[in-house]
Design a protein around this motif. Structure first.
Motif, short mmCIF file in Angstrom:
data_model
loop_
_atom_site.label_atom_id
_atom_site.label_comp_id
_atom_site.label_asym_id
_atom_site.label_seq_id
_atom_site.Cartn_x
_atom_site.Cartn_y
_atom_site.Cartn_z
N THR A 158 0.90 -1.30 0.05
CA THR A 158 -0.09 0.07 -0.09
C THR A 158 0.96 1.28 0.18
O THR A 158 1.63 1.35 0.93
CB THR A 158 -1.05 -0.06 1.39
N GLY A 159 0.35 2.07 -0.90
CA GLY A 159 1.21 3.53 -0.83
C GLY A 159 2.40 3.48 -2.17
O GLY A 159 3.08 2.80 -2.12
N GLY A 160 1.93 4.15 -3.25
CA GLY A 160 2.58 4.20 -4.46
C GLY A 160 2.36 3.07 -5.34
O GLY A 160 3.19 2.83 -6.35
N VAL A 161 1.55 2.36 -5.29
CA VAL A 161 1.38 1.34 -6.20
C VAL A 161 -0.14 1.63 -7.01
O VAL A 161 -1.07 2.15 -6.50
CB VAL A 161 0.91 -0.11 -5.66
N GLY A 162 0.17 1.57 -8.37
CA GLY A 162 -0.96 1.80 -9.20
C GLY A 162 -0.86 0.65 -10.41
O GLY A 162 -0.14 -0.05 -10.65
#
Length: 211
Positions: A158-162
């Protein structure tokens, strides 16, 4: 009732609806569920989060895992359960929060960042490890920690994943990703959330095909 394993197998994405308000809960929730999401969290630093959780749970609790994020205390765990939530997500590892979650029969997903925290969280009863913040690591980190964790341990970054880097993290051994501001920002119309959600779902399918 959907289990964590079933939800992640269906779509390995967790929707983080930070800042959502109760009037947005049903339209945004419907847009996400229609796109294929089956894990939705309302962080507790959102306006009236328990109201949002209750609405989402009433509408989608039979087919989705609905719950709270940014859960820091056992009292918040209880309030999440009272609102109909079934998953508790935290930015940190607190053994008392994990134990309180499991006593209530809910899914526990604490935040961890080191192997020591990861093993301590599993020992406390965590069902899933939230690697946070994800933008501070690379897929190589996931590959390394996956090699030493039990095969049954679930990892969500989680955080910075896309959409652009999801495939790399999944190929390295992540079971899923928590998607926050890339998916929902306060005030974003439900229709726009649905468009972004569809793009993320397409990225998941592409990642699975590549694997």
């Amino acid at each position: 009732m959907t289990t964590l394993d079933a939800a992640l197998d269906r779509l390995p994405l967790l929707a983080i609806l930070r800042g959502i308000t109760p009037p947005e809960a049903l339209p945004v929730g419907k847009a996400l569920v229609d796109a294929g999401f089956s894990i939705l969290e309302a962080p507790l630093n959102s306006p009236e989060p328990y109201d949002t959780i209750r609405q989402l749970a009433d509408a989608h609790g039979e087919t989705c895992l609905i719950g709270a994020g940014t859960v820091l205390t056992p009292e918040q765990v209880q309030r999440t359960a009272d609102a109909g939530g079934r998953i508790v997500v935290s930015p940190n590892f607190n053994a008392e929060v994990v134990r309180a979650t499991k006593r209530l029969g809910m899914v526990s997903c604490p935040g961890v960042f080191t192997p020591s925290e990861a093993f301590a969280a599993l020992d406390a009863g965590a069902d899933c490890l939230k690697i946070f913040p994800g933008d501070a690591i690379t897929p190589k980190f996931i590959k390394a920690i996956r090699a030493v964790l039990p095969a049954s341990a679930r990892i969500v970054v989680t955080g910075g994943v896309g959409a652009a880097n999801l495939a790399e993290f999944m190929a390295a051994g992540a079971d899923g990703a928590g998607i926050g501001s890339a998916l929902y920002k306060p005030g974003r119309p439900a229709a726009e959330v649905g468009v972004v959600a569809a793009q993320l779902v397409a990225a998941v399918h592409a990642a699975r095909e590549a694997a």
